[in-house]
Design an enzyme around this catalytic site. Structure first.
Site, PDB file in Angstrom:
ATOM      1  N   ASP A  29       0.712  -1.369   0.073  1.00  0.00           N
ATOM      2  CA  ASP A  29      -0.267  -0.172   0.059  1.00  0.00           C
ATOM      3  C   ASP A  29       0.908   1.319   0.008  1.00  0.00           C
ATOM      4  OD1 ASP A  29      -2.222   1.596   0.075  1.00  0.00           O
ATOM      5  OD2 ASP A  29      -2.809   1.255   2.098  1.00  0.00           O
ATOM      6  N   HIS A  46       2.622   3.547  -9.095  1.00  0.00           N
ATOM      7  CA  HIS A  46       2.519   2.059  -9.397  1.00  0.00           C
ATOM      8  C   HIS A  46       3.678   1.339 -10.043  1.00  0.00           C
ATOM      9  CE1 HIS A  46      -1.482   2.274  -7.670  1.00  0.00           C
ATOM     10  NE2 HIS A  46      -2.032   3.052  -8.623  1.00  0.00           N
ATOM     11  N   LEU A 140      11.432 -20.294  -4.128  1.00  0.00           N
ATOM     12  CA  LEU A 140      10.290 -19.443  -3.615  1.00  0.00           C
ATOM     13  C   LEU A 140       8.781 -19.657  -4.410  1.00  0.00           C
ATOM     14  CD1 LEU A 140       9.443 -16.588  -1.851  1.00  0.00           C
ATOM     15  CD2 LEU A 140      10.217 -15.236  -3.651  1.00  0.00           C
TER      16      LEU A 140
END
Ligand code: FPP
Length: 249
Positions: A29, A46, A140
């Site tokens: 955020d 962004h 991962l």
């Protein structure tokens, strides 16, 4: 002490690599506020946010975290102005298209959780391609929440279970927590151990409501585009200082 543990101790990171959270979830955020502070359009925030994600994927993989789940686009994010939704979609597409080059040699598996059918077709195609391509990777697991909403996910699970009861393939008495968990997008992913939310907000925002039942929460004022490996390590250090009781004493 392993070489990596020595290295991290030397850098005074003071985390125990033997006690890492197996699964870290992040609500990324603050992209808009990062841009606003600099007098830049939100979409630049962004873009910087997607660069921050690249760095955190690399750091998580290097540390040895097994699952990283990131909230990249929620079912509620469609309410944003069209130009912002379009910008987010093209960043996602770019991220997926470049994934194999960027993640090459890192043994990262990409999975997408969310309502994939509600995404633009070009993204759906890329999701299928990248998921298939990276399915063999055992390092991962990067789980990207796209067009994801937890209430929607739980609702779909309830409908699926109700159908099985209606078809008489499942008895009401046999419904347990596993029955529900198996119907969620995360059926193959363990519950998160640590949830990080950046930018000072302290909300769950319809993210992994079922899965976060016993997760440790960590909030930081750092805006997502500024979030780096040292912040991730700080969150892990805080996590390692917690005493998890899972309802016991
Ligand atoms: C919140 O910032 C962020 C999002 C809406 C989703 C996260 C998106 C990215 C990290 C960029 C693209 C992602 C990928 C995977 C390529 P905000 O706009 O809510 O920030 P604000 O609260 O400061 O306005």
């Amino acid at each position: 002490m392993s070489f990596l543990n020595q290295l991290f101790k030397k850098e005074k990171l003071n985390i125990d690599l033997g006690q890492l959270p197996n699964h870290v979830a992040i609500i990324m955020d603050g992209n808009g506020r990062w841009a606003k502070k600099r007098g830049l359009p939100r979409n630049v925030g962004h873009r910087e946010g997607s660069n921050a994600l690249r760095k955190i994927v690399e750091a998580s993989s290097k540390l040895g975290i097994k699952h990283l789940t990131v909230y990249a686009f929620s079912t509620e994010n469609w309410k944003r102005p069209k130009n912002e939704v379009d910008a987010l979609m093209s960043l996602l597409l770019e991220y997926l298209k470049n994934a194999e080059r960027e993640l090459s040699g890192k043994n990262v598996r990409i999975r997408v959780i969310g309502n994939i059918k509600g995404l633009p077709e070009d993204i759906q195609k890329e999701v299928a391609r990248v998921e298939k391509l990276t399915a063999v990777n055992s390092g991962l697991s990067l789980n990207m929440a796209l067009n994801y909403g937890s209430r929607d996910e739980i609702l779909q699970a309830i409908k699926g279970i109700a159908k099985e009861v209606e078809n008489k393939t499942l008895c009401v008495e046999n419904i347990d927590e596993n029955t529900v968990a198996r119907k969620l997008y995360t059926s193959e992913i363990p519950d998160p151990d640590l949830l990080i939310r950046t930018s000072g907000e302290k909300r769950i925002s319809n993210f992994l409501l079922w899965q976060l039942a016993y997760t440790e929460f960590y909030y930081t004022d750092v805006l997502w585009p500024d979030f780096r490996e040292k912040h991730l390590i700080e969150a892990v250090r805080e996590y390692q200082s917690r005493h998890r009781r899972f309802g016991g004493i």
